[in-house]
Design a protein around this motif. Structure first.
Motif, PDB file in Angstrom:
ATOM      1  N   SER A  18     -13.750 -19.877 -29.461  1.00 50.90           N
ATOM      2  CA  SER A  18     -15.220 -20.094 -29.555  1.00 50.90           C
ATOM      3  C   SER A  18     -15.727 -18.898 -30.559  1.00 50.90           C
ATOM      4  N   THR A  19     -16.489 -19.522 -31.350  1.00 51.47           N
ATOM      5  CA  THR A  19     -17.539 -18.759 -32.219  1.00 51.47           C
ATOM      6  C   THR A  19     -18.757 -18.093 -31.496  1.00 51.47           C
ATOM      7  N   ALA A  20     -18.903 -18.558 -30.309  1.00 55.27           N
ATOM      8  CA  ALA A  20     -20.141 -18.203 -29.468  1.00 55.27           C
ATOM      9  C   ALA A  20     -21.395 -18.921 -30.189  1.00 55.27           C
ATOM     10  N   TYR A  21     -21.054 -20.305 -30.880  1.00 52.72           N
ATOM     11  CA  TYR A  21     -22.185 -20.864 -31.567  1.00 52.72           C
ATOM     12  C   TYR A  21     -22.948 -21.507 -30.402  1.00 52.72           C
ATOM     13  N   MET A  22     -24.213 -21.625 -30.631  1.00 50.96           N
ATOM     14  CA  MET A  22     -25.024 -22.511 -29.976  1.00 50.96           C
ATOM     15  C   MET A  22     -25.557 -23.656 -30.599  1.00 50.96           C
ATOM     16  N   TYR A  23     -24.786 -24.845 -29.971  1.00 49.04           N
ATOM     17  CA  TYR A  23     -25.078 -26.357 -30.836  1.00 49.04           C
ATOM     18  C   TYR A  23     -26.484 -26.807 -30.390  1.00 49.04           C
ATOM     19  N   ASP A  24     -27.238 -27.136 -31.357  1.00 48.93           N
ATOM     20  CA  ASP A  24     -28.449 -27.721 -31.108  1.00 48.93           C
ATOM     21  C   ASP A  24     -28.899 -29.073 -30.217  1.00 48.93           C
ATOM     22  N   ARG A  25     -27.845 -29.904 -30.570  1.00 43.23           N
ATOM     23  CA  ARG A  25     -28.075 -31.219 -30.048  1.00 43.23           C
ATOM     24  C   ARG A  25     -26.726 -31.805 -30.017  1.00 43.23           C
ATOM     25  N   VAL A  26     -26.460 -31.990 -28.588  1.00 44.76           N
ATOM     26  CA  VAL A  26     -25.197 -32.553 -28.318  1.00 44.76           C
ATOM     27  C   VAL A  26     -25.347 -33.974 -27.268  1.00 44.76           C
ATOM     28  N   THR A  27     -24.672 -34.884 -27.693  1.00 41.23           N
ATOM     29  CA  THR A  27     -24.768 -36.246 -26.944  1.00 41.23           C
ATOM     30  C   THR A  27     -23.377 -36.600 -26.742  1.00 41.23           C
ATOM     31  N   ILE A  28     -23.119 -37.204 -25.654  1.00 40.63           N
ATOM     32  CA  ILE A  28     -21.873 -38.000 -25.364  1.00 40.63           C
ATOM     33  C   ILE A  28     -22.121 -39.123 -24.985  1.00 40.63           C
ATOM     34  N   GLU A  29     -21.257 -40.240 -25.796  1.00 39.02           N
ATOM     35  CA  GLU A  29     -21.518 -41.650 -25.462  1.00 39.02           C
ATOM     36  C   GLU A  29     -20.113 -42.077 -25.011  1.00 39.02           C
ATOM     37  N   MET A  30     -20.107 -43.106 -23.892  1.00 37.35           N
ATOM     38  CA  MET A  30     -18.820 -43.585 -23.057  1.00 37.35           C
ATOM     39  C   MET A  30     -18.837 -45.068 -23.234  1.00 37.35           C
ATOM     40  N   ALA A  31     -17.635 -45.691 -23.317  1.00 35.92           N
ATOM     41  CA  ALA A  31     -17.383 -47.361 -23.090  1.00 35.92           C
ATOM     42  C   ALA A  31     -16.028 -47.542 -22.779  1.00 35.92           C
ATOM     43  N   CYS A  32     -15.646 -48.407 -22.114  1.00 32.62           N
ATOM     44  CA  CYS A  32     -14.545 -49.031 -21.563  1.00 32.62           C
ATOM     45  C   CYS A  32     -13.938 -49.731 -22.617  1.00 32.62           C
ATOM     46  N   THR A  33     -12.674 -49.950 -22.976  1.00 34.69           N
ATOM     47  CA  THR A  33     -12.061 -50.727 -24.008  1.00 34.69           C
ATOM     48  C   THR A  33     -10.719 -51.190 -23.580  1.00 34.69           C
ATOM     49  N   ASN A  34     -10.131 -52.117 -24.246  1.00 32.61           N
ATOM     50  CA  ASN A  34      -9.003 -52.424 -24.028  1.00 32.61           C
ATOM     51  C   ASN A  34      -8.106 -51.861 -25.216  1.00 32.61           C
ATOM     52  N   GLN A  35      -8.517 -51.329 -26.175  1.00 27.00           N
ATOM     53  CA  GLN A  35      -7.707 -50.791 -27.425  1.00 27.00           C
ATOM     54  C   GLN A  35      -7.234 -49.444 -26.636  1.00 27.00           C
ATOM     55  N   ASP A  36      -5.819 -49.443 -27.326  1.00 34.10           N
ATOM     56  CA  ASP A  36      -5.010 -48.085 -26.829  1.00 34.10           C
ATOM     57  C   ASP A  36      -5.000 -46.880 -27.969  1.00 34.10           C
TER      58      ASP A  36
END
Length: 172
Positions: A18-36
């Motif tokens: 880690s560079t001890a960097y503070m990230y301004d805006r972090v988002t996480i998106e999730m979805a189910c899929t049949n893709q592998d």
């Protein structure tokens, strides 16, 4: 993964550098899929995903699990998951450089990424495919079944065919 489904309450990445960097805006998106795997360089549109995390000032630390406590995400236990983690900076040109533990999935492309210091990267339609998938740890609240019904077949030789642990007597 060995899970039977349930509510995902957190996910974690093991940060090795880690560079001890503070990230301004972090988002996480999730979805189910049949893709592998990813067959093209097109990202899954976020309109098809559920945002489970949105935070400012995220600061991963060295040599440890960085836990993201997400909004509950109900997973069926069968589908594969697509997880998009995006960090977008208020001042373009600022950049952190974290490394996480990963697993090689070659020859399948099971991860995609996009990096830029000059444009907002979270809305990009395409990226680069890779066979290096970050290792993740999940916290899942599994649903418990109350009052399950049992039916054992064949039932011959059992003291009961409707209990969880019947006693079997072999035929002589």
């Amino acid at each position: 993964m060995g899970y039977t489904g349930g509510t995902i309450q957190s996910l974690a990445l093991y940060v090795t550098t880690s560079t001890a960097y503070m990230y301004d805006r972090v988002t996480i998106e999730m979805a189910c899929t049949n893709q592998d795997q990813f067959n093209s360089t097109a990202f899954t549109p976020t309109t098809n995903m559920v945002q489970v995390y949105n935070s400012s000032n995220v600061n991963p630390t060295n040599n440890g699990w960085h836990v993201f406590n997400i909004s509950d995400y109900d997973w069926d236990g069968v589908s594969n998951l697509i997880i998009q983690i995006c960090a977008q900076e208020d001042n373009l040109g600022n950049v952190g450089s974290e490394s996480v533990r990963y697993t090689t999935t070659s020859p399948a492309y099971r991860c995609m990424y996009y990096t830029s210091t000059t444009i907002a990267s979270c809305a990009q339609a395409t990226g680069s495919r890779t066979t290096l998938r970050p290792n993740m740890r999940f916290s899942i609240c599994e649903e418990t079944v109350s009052n399950p019904l049992y039916t054992w077949t064949p039932s011959s030789g059992l003291n009961s065919n409707t209990v969880a642990n019947p006693t079997a007597t072999p035929a002589t």
